[in-house]
Design a protein around this motif. Structure first.
Motif, PDB file in Angstrom:
ATOM      1  N   GLN A   6       0.856  -1.186   0.000  1.00 51.27           N
ATOM      2  CA  GLN A   6       0.000   0.000   0.000  1.00 51.27           C
ATOM      3  C   GLN A   6       0.887   1.228   0.000  1.00 51.27           C
ATOM      4  O   GLN A   6       1.847   1.302   0.791  1.00 51.27           O
ATOM      5  CB  GLN A   6      -0.916  -0.014   1.239  1.00 51.27           C
ATOM      6  CG  GLN A   6      -1.914   1.109   1.308  1.00 51.27           C
ATOM      7  CD  GLN A   6      -2.884   0.984   2.466  1.00 51.27           C
ATOM      8  OE1 GLN A   6      -2.772   0.118   3.325  1.00 51.27           O
ATOM      9  NE2 GLN A   6      -3.866   1.877   2.496  1.00 51.27           N
ATOM     10  N   TRP A  35     -11.550  -2.247   4.081  1.00 47.61           N
ATOM     11  CA  TRP A  35     -10.878  -0.967   4.284  1.00 47.61           C
ATOM     12  C   TRP A  35     -11.200  -0.488   5.699  1.00 47.61           C
ATOM     13  O   TRP A  35     -12.372  -0.449   6.091  1.00 47.61           O
ATOM     14  CB  TRP A  35     -11.331   0.077   3.270  1.00 47.61           C
ATOM     15  CG  TRP A  35     -10.752  -0.168   1.912  1.00 47.61           C
ATOM     16  CD1 TRP A  35     -11.325  -0.853   0.872  1.00 47.61           C
ATOM     17  CD2 TRP A  35      -9.462   0.260   1.444  1.00 47.61           C
ATOM     18  NE1 TRP A  35     -10.477  -0.882  -0.200  1.00 47.61           N
ATOM     19  CE2 TRP A  35      -9.329  -0.204   0.116  1.00 47.61           C
ATOM     20  CE3 TRP A  35      -8.418   0.979   2.006  1.00 47.61           C
ATOM     21  CZ2 TRP A  35      -8.182   0.035  -0.652  1.00 47.61           C
ATOM     22  CZ3 TRP A  35      -7.290   1.223   1.250  1.00 47.61           C
ATOM     23  CH2 TRP A  35      -7.177   0.759  -0.067  1.00 47.61           C
ATOM     24  N   ALA A  63     -15.814   0.774  -2.797  1.00 49.00           N
ATOM     25  CA  ALA A  63     -14.714  -0.189  -2.745  1.00 49.00           C
ATOM     26  C   ALA A  63     -14.767  -1.033  -4.008  1.00 49.00           C
ATOM     27  O   ALA A  63     -15.829  -1.450  -4.450  1.00 49.00           O
ATOM     28  CB  ALA A  63     -14.826  -1.066  -1.516  1.00 49.00           C
ATOM     29  N   LEU A  74     -10.155   2.019  -2.982  1.00 47.40           N
ATOM     30  CA  LEU A  74     -11.199   2.731  -2.251  1.00 47.40           C
ATOM     31  C   LEU A  74     -11.282   4.129  -2.842  1.00 47.40           C
ATOM     32  O   LEU A  74     -10.275   4.824  -2.911  1.00 47.40           O
ATOM     33  CB  LEU A  74     -10.885   2.813  -0.759  1.00 47.40           C
ATOM     34  CG  LEU A  74     -11.903   3.596   0.080  1.00 47.40           C
ATOM     35  CD1 LEU A  74     -13.207   2.802   0.200  1.00 47.40           C
ATOM     36  CD2 LEU A  74     -11.349   3.907   1.466  1.00 47.40           C
ATOM     37  N   TYR A  87      -5.828   5.322   6.082  1.00 49.81           N
ATOM     38  CA  TYR A  87      -6.689   4.280   5.544  1.00 49.81           C
ATOM     39  C   TYR A  87      -5.868   3.015   5.345  1.00 49.81           C
ATOM     40  O   TYR A  87      -4.829   3.023   4.689  1.00 49.81           O
ATOM     41  CB  TYR A  87      -7.317   4.734   4.229  1.00 49.81           C
ATOM     42  CG  TYR A  87      -8.338   5.825   4.462  1.00 49.81           C
ATOM     43  CD1 TYR A  87      -7.932   7.143   4.644  1.00 49.81           C
ATOM     44  CD2 TYR A  87      -9.686   5.538   4.536  1.00 49.81           C
ATOM     45  CE1 TYR A  87      -8.861   8.142   4.903  1.00 49.81           C
ATOM     46  CE2 TYR A  87     -10.629   6.527   4.791  1.00 49.81           C
ATOM     47  CZ  TYR A  87     -10.196   7.825   4.976  1.00 49.81           C
ATOM     48  OH  TYR A  87     -11.120   8.818   5.230  1.00 49.81           O
ATOM     49  N   CYS A  89      -5.865  -0.956   4.110  1.00 47.24           N
ATOM     50  CA  CYS A  89      -6.546  -2.083   3.478  1.00 47.24           C
ATOM     51  C   CYS A  89      -6.217  -3.344   4.275  1.00 47.24           C
ATOM     52  O   CYS A  89      -5.174  -3.420   4.928  1.00 47.24           O
ATOM     53  CB  CYS A  89      -6.152  -2.243   2.016  1.00 47.24           C
ATOM     54  SG  CYS A  89      -4.422  -2.626   1.731  1.00 47.24           S
TER      55      CYS A  89
END
Lengths: 113, 111
Positions: A6, A35, A63, A74, A87, A89
């Protein structure tokens, strides 16, 4: 190589912008995709949950899961300063009696008024 | 409302000390989890428990142990704290199938 990648950001956008947050993963056995949103000095809270491929919409949040590309997203429409958070995942292979989650490292988002 | 509480928000300990982190949930959840959260590494699972007195190692159990004597309480123990255990520790609980609910976290500093 991490199982879930990410982009850590930080990401800064003006109020009202469309935000896109993404994760890639390597384990093709993942079936459940989530998420989480984490405000500063708080624990994560579940924002969106999807099973397998497809889209799911909840208000300003969408999503998206593409299992063929091992890629989840997202989207936040009409972003607000209150969306400023990290955020995360998360994904899992349901197994046994406890569904274990594998998390991305989180993307820090700031929405500027 | 599901509530997961952790005994301390901030904790400062010395190297070699024994450290107890307590977590309590009020939703009668079977599963409880301990994670640590570090910048750039996300949440990593230390241990989880799916029933009283049952526990399983997560991804990074070294240097930690856990105890679950009652369904609502899950304790994380650092037998001899080290500086590389300075981190944010998050507890979570969940039913057998479903969402994990997180506590507010304990920021532990080991000097």
């Amino acid at each position: 190589q991490k199982e879930v990648e990410q982009d850590p950001g930080p990401l800064s956008v003006p109020e009202g912008a469309i935000v896109s947050l993404n994760c890639t993963y390597s384990n093709s056995a993942f079936q459940y995709f989530m998420w989480y949103r984490q405000y500063s000095r708080k624990g994560p809270e579940l924002l969106m949950y999807t099973y397998s491929s497809g889209n799911k919409e909840d208000g300003r949040f969408t999503a998206q899961v593409d299992k063929s590309s091992k890629y989840i997203s997202l989207f936040i429409r009409d972003s607000q300063p209150s969306d400023s958070a990290t955020y995360l995942c998360a994904m899992s292979v349901a197994s046994g009696s406890a569904r274990q989650l594998t998390f991305g490292s989180g993307t820090q988002l700031t929405v500027l008024p | 409302d599901v509530k997961v509480t952790q005994s301390s928000r901030y904790l400062v300990k010395r190297t070699g000390e024994k450290v107890f982190l307590e977590c309590v949930q009020d939703m009668d959840h079977e599963n409880m989890f301990w994670y640590r959260q570090d910048p750039g590494l996300g949440l990593r699972l230390i241990y989880f428990s799916y029933d009283v007195k049952m526990k399983e190692k997560g991804d990074i159990p070294e240097g930690y142990s856990v105890s679950r004597e009652k369904k609502e309480r899950f304790s994380l123990i650092l037998e001899s704290a080290s500086t590389n255990q300075t981190s944010m520790y998050l507890c979570a609980s969940s039913p057998p199938i479903g969402e994990q609910f997180f506590g507010p976290g304990t920021r532990l500093t080991v000097l």
